[in-house]
Design an enzyme around this catalytic site. Structure first.
Site, PDB file in Angstrom:
ATOM      1  N   SER A 119      -6.964  -2.316 -15.836  1.00 45.87           N
ATOM      2  CA  SER A 119      -5.727  -1.680 -15.392  1.00 45.87           C
ATOM      3  C   SER A 119      -4.549  -2.375 -16.052  1.00 45.87           C
ATOM      4  O   SER A 119      -4.489  -3.611 -16.075  1.00 45.87           O
ATOM      5  CB  SER A 119      -5.633  -1.799 -13.875  1.00 45.87           C
ATOM      6  N   GLY A 120      -3.618  -1.609 -16.600  1.00 39.50           N
ATOM      7  CA  GLY A 120      -2.499  -2.192 -17.337  1.00 39.50           C
ATOM      8  C   GLY A 120      -1.605  -3.088 -16.507  1.00 39.50           C
ATOM      9  O   GLY A 120      -1.215  -4.176 -16.944  1.00 39.50           O
ATOM     10  N   HIS A 121      -1.310  -2.645 -15.292  1.00 43.25           N
ATOM     11  CA  HIS A 121      -0.266  -3.374 -14.549  1.00 43.25           C
ATOM     12  C   HIS A 121      -0.728  -4.707 -13.986  1.00 43.25           C
ATOM     13  O   HIS A 121       0.056  -5.438 -13.415  1.00 43.25           O
ATOM     14  CB  HIS A 121       0.342  -2.484 -13.450  1.00 43.25           C
ATOM     15  N   CYS A 148      -3.390  -6.848  10.018  1.00 44.75           N
ATOM     16  CA  CYS A 148      -2.097  -6.232  10.308  1.00 44.75           C
ATOM     17  C   CYS A 148      -1.313  -5.854   9.058  1.00 44.75           C
ATOM     18  O   CYS A 148      -0.399  -5.051   9.112  1.00 44.75           O
ATOM     19  CB  CYS A 148      -1.270  -7.170  11.158  1.00 44.75           C
ATOM     20  N   GLY A 163      -6.647   1.867 -12.995  1.00 43.95           N
ATOM     21  CA  GLY A 163      -7.960   1.279 -12.762  1.00 43.95           C
ATOM     22  C   GLY A 163      -8.817   2.160 -11.866  1.00 43.95           C
ATOM     23  O   GLY A 163     -10.021   2.304 -12.099  1.00 43.95           O
ATOM     24  N   THR A 164      -8.201   2.745 -10.865  1.00 50.03           N
ATOM     25  CA  THR A 164      -8.950   3.602  -9.943  1.00 50.03           C
ATOM     26  C   THR A 164      -9.558   4.787 -10.679  1.00 50.03           C
ATOM     27  O   THR A 164     -10.717   5.144 -10.466  1.00 50.03           O
ATOM     28  CB  THR A 164      -8.033   4.085  -8.799  1.00 50.03           C
ATOM     29  N   ASN A 188     -10.764  -9.355  -6.245  1.00 57.85           N
ATOM     30  CA  ASN A 188      -9.303  -9.361  -6.184  1.00 57.85           C
ATOM     31  C   ASN A 188      -8.751 -10.249  -5.089  1.00 57.85           C
ATOM     32  O   ASN A 188      -7.661 -10.781  -5.214  1.00 57.85           O
ATOM     33  CB  ASN A 188      -8.788  -7.926  -6.005  1.00 57.85           C
TER      34      ASN A 188
END
Lengths: 393, 280
Positions: A198-200, A324, A71-72, A150
């Site tokens: 994105s596939g994953h 964190c 995707g990136t 997201n």
């Protein structure tokens, strides 16, 4: 220990059908699709079929599908490839809540001398389309706005946005990595020029992505090399993964109803029970226009990493927008952009479901989450102060 | 996922001394909800002025809770003079180490302790007398200086990991850099000149050591520049060498000899060595 995986916006399990479809392409069917001989040719044929499945899933023409590595890469290629095609234009519009695959490209462009407008969001994570209208100028080269967020699952009105953008004749890209497979996408009836997936995130493996590029869109290749992908992305095709993604898109189309009925019902059940059982809890983001699988909740006066690790100790895998967990010191840029108060931003947890989740798993979370929050509130100096302020200390 | 030690996990999952002491002798509060972590430390002394009981409440991540728990275990039974000497490194060491990005959790523990002791002694919170360098997290120059000194920090990133300063908007990075430079200069001045204990050597041992040092420390470096060097003789503290290769006609060879070869031999063999060049 059993594993309850509710972090599907981070990544998903590879569907068994997808894995099965891929395996021959690691062994006997290893030909290069560009080869002239029958051995490569048979692979080319299967790759074309996979491309057609992806196109069908997106309501696109197969020639509009470009396979990438993730995707990136799709986002980078769309943004940098478009700006390269309009060298005279130096303005770029996006939002404050993008994924780093777009957000950090903006910072990079800012350093390169581009003027970048980042549209703000309200407390519910929604855009103000008037702000977009006002931001567009003659100098605007591209508008890139994510389809769905997201972290919160908030869905932006992409078609409405597209109409505003297209009216001015400006190219429009959307990062649909979280939307694909969760809500219907149909490029035939869309104003979008370019779209990343994105596939994953939809049960294909990590390492494969797609950039949809509408016919007639000006685009300079980001990855320069051979003639693959019609010259829009050089490099020998990642055949097994492309085959896998084809299968995954076929399944995703089939499961879209289930996502919006059964999975959505599980998410709503989880949300309802958490709000019922744990006081001082709030849901982050617009609850109406939201992905059916995503729930972002904040537990006041406790910190997200602590919650995650206690959940993890029980086999429950979720994620957090707390500072964190990322190694940064400030809570997620999305929650900050929404103006979520600090009392809540540090204690945010994201549950993201898939078709593989069950009601039993939701019950397991509902059983174990309240004592975890209580334990951390008992350790927190602010909880007692809060109770005291409410006259309950 | 953070690579936490078993001890950190244990103190996070089973924190010791959680709570607040009623009518404490000292209370120390540091951090805030906005910062993402906060610690309230309360203690009570016994008749011998030792810490009889100490409890904490912490809002924060796993390492913040574990650091607080560790701190209470470390200082229980100490006098305040002893407790004062506990550093953030002691807390991190007690836990078998913390990821560097999380060191600020141990610093928060030390700061709460400091604040609690100051409160007991009726001193004003020290924070008021100093300049706030990082406005995002409210970190003072004093805290940064202390972290740099105690942990031998060298970079802005490290200061962020230890104090959070500079972890927000980043505008204070030049200021932090200036503080690091200043403190490190002071530290260098204060550090006693390094005096290596060198054994008295017999003549034979001395020659052997000179040969070894030349072969290990000096010749490879000269060779890298196309030069070389031969040991001709050793007369007491005088070492006679001849330059070869490019070194033999290099105009800076005087400098090479004095500065480089002599320094090395003094470091590894004896402080009184003098190097002389012998023309072939």
């Amino acid at each position: 220990m059993k594993t309850v995986y509710v972090d599907n916006n981070a990544t998903t399990k590879v569907a068994p059908e997808v894995l099965e479809a891929m395996l021959p392409y690691f062994s006997e069917l290893y030909g290069n699709p560009s080869s002239m001989h029958f051995f490569g040719g048979q692979v080319q044929k299967k790759m074309d079929e996979a491309r057609a499945k992806v196109a069908d899933f997106l309501g696109a023409d197969p020639s509009e599908i470009v396979f990438t590595s993730c995707g990136t890469e799709s986002d980078n290629a769309a943004i940098l490839g478009t700006l390269d095609s309009y060298p005279e234009k130096r303005h770029f519009i996006t939002t404050r809540v993008e994924h780093p695959a777009v957000g950090n490209v903006c910072s990079y462009l800012g350093r390169k001398g581009y003027r970048v407008t980042e549209l703000s969001v309200d407390r519910e994570g929604r855009l103000d389309l008037d702000e977009l209208r006002e931001a567009i100028t003659e100098d605007t080269a591209l508008v890139s706005i994510m389809y769905a967020n997201n972290e919160t699952g908030v869905i932006f009105p992409i078609e409405e946005i597209g109409e505003i953008v297209k009216e001015k004749g400006i190219p429009f890209h959307t990062d649909a990595v979280q939307a694909a497979g969760k809500i219907p996408l149909n490029m035939k009836k869309s104003t979008v020029d370019m779209l990343s997936i994105s596939g994953h995130k939809l049960h294909a493996p990590k390492g494969i992505g797609v950039l949809y590029i509408r016919k007639g869109t000006r685009f300079s290749p980001f990855m320069i090399g051979g003639h693959q992908e019609r010259g829009r992305r050089g490099g020998t095709e990642n055949v097994p993964y492309i085959i896998g993604l084809g299968k995954a898109c076929e399944l995703a189309k089939m499961h879209l109803d289930e996502e919006n009925t059964r999975v959505k019902a599980l998410r709503d059940y989880l949300e309802e029970k958490i709000l019922e059982k744990i006081p001082n809890t709030l849901v982050n983001g617009d609850r109406v226009n939201r992905l059916p699988n995503t729930l972002s909740v904040s537990f006041e006066y406790v910190e997200g990493e602590s919650i995650l690790l206690l959940l993890s100790d029980l086999g429950i895998c979720a994620s957090s927008g707390s500072a964190c967990t990322s190694g940064s010191l400030e809570p997620s840029h999305v929650l900050r952009a929404m103006g979520v108060p600090f009392t809540a931003a540090h204690g945010s947890i994201r549950f993201s479901l898939s078709i593989y989740n069950t009601k039993e798993e939701m019950d397991y979370i509902i059983e174990h989450l309240p004592p975890i929050i209580q334990k951390l509130r008992d350790i927190s100096p602010f909880w007692k102060d809060y109770l005291r302020s409410q006259g309950r200390g | 996922m953070w690579d936490y030690t078993e001890k950190v996990k244990d103190h996070f999952l089973n924190p010791r001394n959680v709570g607040e002491i009623e009518n404490p002798d000292g209370v120390g509060e540091v951090g805030s909800l906005a910062c993402g972590d906060a610690l309230r430390l309360t203690f009570k002394l016994d008749e011998n002025k030792r810490i009889k009981d100490v409890k904490f409440k912490t809002f924060g991540c796993a390492s913040a809770i574990a650091s607080s728990s560790a701190l209470t275990e470390i200082i229980k039974g100490m006098t305040l003079e002893e407790a004062e000497k506990v550093t953030n490194k002691d807390i991190a060491d007690y836990l078998g180490g913390l990821p560097e990005e999380k060191m600020h959790c141990s610093v928060m523990g030390r700061e709460a302790l400091e604040a609690a002791i100051a409160h007991y002694r009726g001193q004003k919170p020290v924070k008021e007398d100093f300049e706030i360098v990082c406005k995002c997290f409210g970190v003072t120059d004093r805290e940064i200086i202390k972290a740099v000194r105690e942990n031998d920090l060298k970079t802005v990133d490290q200061v962020t990991y230890y104090t959070k300063a500079g972890g927000g908007c980043g505008q204070c990075h030049p200021k932090i850099e200036a503080i690091i430079e200043k403190v490190r200069k002071e530290m260098e001045k204060e550090a006693p000149p390094r005096k290596l204990e060198k054994k008295r050597l017999t003549n034979l041992q001395r020659i052997k050591l000179i040969e070894e040092t030349l072969g290990r420390e000096i010749i490879p470096a000269l060779k890298a520049d196309g030069g070389d060097l031969d040991l001709i003789d050793v007369e007491g503290n005088k070492v006679l060498v001849a330059l070869r290769g490019k070194c033999s006609f290099c105009p800076s060879s005087g400098f090479t000899l004095k500065q480089y070869v002599e320094t090395k031999l003094r470091e590894f063999v004896s402080d009184d060595i003098e190097v002389e060049e012998v023309r072939p």
